[in-house]
Design an enzyme around this catalytic site. Structure first.
Site, mmCIF file in Angstrom:
data_model
loop_
_atom_site.group_PDB
_atom_site.id
_atom_site.type_symbol
_atom_site.label_atom_id
_atom_site.label_comp_id
_atom_site.label_asym_id
_atom_site.label_seq_id
_atom_site.Cartn_x
_atom_site.Cartn_y
_atom_site.Cartn_z
ATOM 1 N N HIS A 1 -0.713 -1.521 -19.654
ATOM 2 C CA HIS A 1 -0.155 -2.503 -20.939
ATOM 3 C C HIS A 1 -1.034 -3.349 -21.115
ATOM 4 C CE1 HIS A 1 4.151 -1.733 -19.088
ATOM 5 N NE2 HIS A 1 3.337 -0.899 -18.177
ATOM 6 N N ASP B 1 4.442 -9.137 -23.194
ATOM 7 C CA ASP B 1 4.560 -7.381 -22.769
ATOM 8 C C ASP B 1 6.385 -8.151 -22.626
ATOM 9 O OD1 ASP B 1 5.198 -5.908 -21.036
ATOM 10 O OD2 ASP B 1 2.981 -5.460 -20.372
ATOM 11 N N GLN C 1 -11.962 6.388 -21.283
ATOM 12 C CA GLN C 1 -11.152 8.086 -21.474
ATOM 13 C C GLN C 1 -10.913 8.003 -23.291
ATOM 14 O OE1 GLN C 1 -7.337 9.104 -19.729
ATOM 15 N NE2 GLN C 1 -6.370 8.446 -21.946
HETATM 16 N N1 UDP Z 1 -7.907 5.086 -19.012
HETATM 17 C C1 UDP Z 1 -9.299 5.185 -19.227
HETATM 18 N N2 UDP Z 1 -9.638 6.015 -17.711
HETATM 19 C C2 UDP Z 1 -9.305 6.941 -17.212
HETATM 20 C C3 UDP Z 1 -7.976 7.174 -16.934
HETATM 21 C C4 UDP Z 1 -7.279 6.260 -18.277
HETATM 22 O O1 UDP Z 1 -9.896 3.806 -20.045
HETATM 23 O O2 UDP Z 1 -10.787 7.255 -16.472
HETATM 24 C C5 UDP Z 1 -7.115 4.248 -19.719
HETATM 25 C C6 UDP Z 1 -6.310 5.087 -20.590
HETATM 26 O O3 UDP Z 1 -7.028 5.097 -22.173
HETATM 27 C C7 UDP Z 1 -5.148 4.680 -21.044
HETATM 28 C C8 UDP Z 1 -4.716 3.972 -20.345
HETATM 29 O O4 UDP Z 1 -6.126 3.715 -18.857
HETATM 30 O O5 UDP Z 1 -5.349 3.836 -21.994
HETATM 31 C C9 UDP Z 1 -3.820 4.976 -19.332
HETATM 32 O O6 UDP Z 1 -2.612 4.330 -19.122
HETATM 33 P P1 UDP Z 1 -0.995 4.950 -19.579
HETATM 34 O O7 UDP Z 1 0.363 4.812 -20.495
HETATM 35 O O8 UDP Z 1 -2.030 6.577 -20.406
HETATM 36 O O9 UDP Z 1 -0.857 4.975 -17.907
HETATM 37 P P2 UDP Z 1 -0.299 4.886 -17.409
HETATM 38 O O10 UDP Z 1 -1.517 4.302 -16.461
HETATM 39 O O11 UDP Z 1 0.103 3.197 -16.761
HETATM 40 O O12 UDP Z 1 0.429 4.895 -15.893
#
Ligand code: UDP
Length: 456
Positions: free
Chosen positions: A19, A109, A332
């Site tokens: 978020h 949000d 990521q």
């Molecule tokens: N992410 C990251 N590094 C990691 C894994 C995830 O930066 O090793 C980031 C990814 O780029 C994304 C966020 O974490 O922007 C995860 O958001 P998402 O909505 O995909 O999943 P949630 O974590 O909310 O289930």
């Protein structure tokens, strides 16, 4: 000459990685268009934010030392956030009121509708920012309006909602099938709409082309401006200088080591695997993924959070060290943008889905809960940018299934078609946020209104 005052927007995310990222990105985008933007985030997450060009200010969720983990459960956390967040957000707005840049709008949000009440108490604009797809937002909107009841129980026929593709049981957000699974989260999802008619704007982190039909047919009930994908500009239009990462990391990223490792691998040969920030796999699921990756013989980089490490099968790390790299966290986007990545095994969180699409990476969806199930359907069936791994009767994606998907996406019959679609969506995502693109226009309309408030 006095500088034109272009309004001051306070952006308030729910304090989880999935978020903070899109709302922070929106703040940066607004700042790049001349608006003063301030991110208001909880004291606990403040130290994880590293950005220039926008302000960062603390508010409180009542758990300043440990955030969500310090609360005993979701219910306690959300109640405390509402009480403490309302008070401290109000104090923050007040602090700016007598300055040269009083707050003109709170972009909050959608999980935090109380922020709109605070904005209205101060007589300023309030805009709700939805971090899910338009499709998923619409489904919850229908439930709120009593047009769909819970639990959604489908025997054999799909759920037919005008404007949406037919949704089968596996495609539905988990809260619809099991409303009792996370009652506090379900209540929060529905509360997004509780006072939405008072919001001056609604924003959705998606784009018109991506959910074209959905966006058209839902606009009456959920009249959102679609402004996504909120992904750092370096991967899209490049119009924000040095914008390669979101600027928030709740865990320490090991990106340098990862990049060095990736650099030694051939183009499009590596499978990047991540289940996001919240999913905890069962022991069995962890093993199936592990052995599936090993047996594929492909190079892989797998993000396994520290809390999940114990679930890796004995001997797995040793037996795959020639082929695999396991990291606890990374940037990521930087990984996905690397030439070595050929496929993204993802839980289909909405941000990860948008990132995969924006970077044109073929995906394999292994969704686990919430909106991920619906996003995975779109990945495979609507946008054709990957496959959805099917679960067995126990809800587990077996290693055989994962292997089959990996083969197909990397080099199988459908591989070329998937790659072609991935390139197409990459281009369309870029167009949407580039000058004159559909999302860019919506953002400009908002900015124009902040400059000249009487011309909405
Ligand atoms: N992410 C990251 N590094 C990691 C894994 C995830 O930066 O090793 C980031 C990814 O780029 C994304 C966020 O974490 O922007 C995860 O958001 P998402 O909505 O995909 O999943 P949630 O974590 O909310 O289930």
């Amino acid at each position: 000459m006095e500088k034109e005052y272009r309004g001051h927007v306070v952006v308030l995310p729910y304090p989880s990685q999935g978020h903070i990222n899109p709302l922070l990105q929106f703040a940066k985008r607004l700042a790049s268009k001349g608006v003063k933007a301030t991110l208001a985030t909880t004291r606990y997450t403040l130290k994880s934010i590293c950005v220039t060009n926008i302000g960062v200010e603390p508010i409180s969720d009542g758990f300043d030392e440990g955030g969500f983990a310090q609360a005993r459960n979701e219910d306690i956390y959300l109640k405390s956030f509402k009480a403490n967040g309302s008070r401290t957000l109000s104090e923050l707005i007040q602090k700016f009121q007598d300055s040269a840049s009083p707050v003109s709008c709170v972009v909050y949000d959608s999980f935090l509708p109380w922020a709109l009440d605070v904005a209205k108490q101060h007589g300023i604009y309030g805009a709700s920012f939805f971090t899910n797809s338009a499709t998923v937002s619409h489904i919850f909107c229908l439930i709120h309006h009593g047009k769909l009841s819970l639990p959604v129980n489908l025997a054999s026929t799909p759920l037919l909602i005008p404007g949406l593709p037919p949704l089968n049981f596996p495609d539905l957000p988990s809260f619809l099938k099991l409303p009792e699974s996370y009652p506090a989260y379900l209540a929060m999802k529905l509360s997004q709409f509780s006072n939405l008619d008072m919001a001056d704007w609604i924003f959705g982190n998606t784009f018109e082309e991506l959910e074209a039909e959905e966006a058209r047919s839902i606009s009456k009930l959920w009249p959102a401006k679609l402004i996504g994908p909120m992904v750092p500009a370096a991967y899209l239009d490049g119009r924000i200088e040095d914008d390669k990462c979101y600027g928030a990391s709740l865990w320490e990223p090991f990106s340098e080591d990862c990049i060095k490792w990736l650099e030694t691998k051939p183009a499009k040969s590596v499978v990047y695997v991540s289940f996001g920030s919240m999913v905890a796999l069962t022991l069995e699921q962890m093993e199936e993924v592990a052995w599936g990756l090993k047996e594929s013989g492909l190079h892989f980089m797998w993000v396994v959070k520290e809390s999940e490490h114990d679930k890796l099968p004995d001997g797995f790390m040793d037996s795959t060290k020639e082929k695999g790299l396991i990291v606890t966290w990374c940037n990521q986007l930087e990984m996905l943008a690397n030439q070595a990545i050929g496929c993204f095994v993802t839980h289909c969180g909405w941000n990860s889905t948008l990132e995969g699409l924006s970077l044109g990476i073929p995906m394999i969806g292994v969704p686990k809960w919430a909106d991920q199930l619906t996003d995975a359907k779109f990945v495979e069936e609507i946008w054709g940018v990957g496959l959805r791994a099917k679960e067995d009767d126990k809800g587990v994606v077996t290693k055989e299934e994962l292997l089959m998907c990996l083969k197909e996406v990397m080099d199988g019959e459908r591989s070329q078609e998937i790659k072609k679609n991935a390139s197409k969506w990459k281009e369309l995502a870029k167009q949407a946020v580039s000058e004159g693109g559909s999302s860019d226009k919506r953002i400009n309309e908002f900015v124009q209104h902040l400059i000249r408030p009487n011309k909405k």
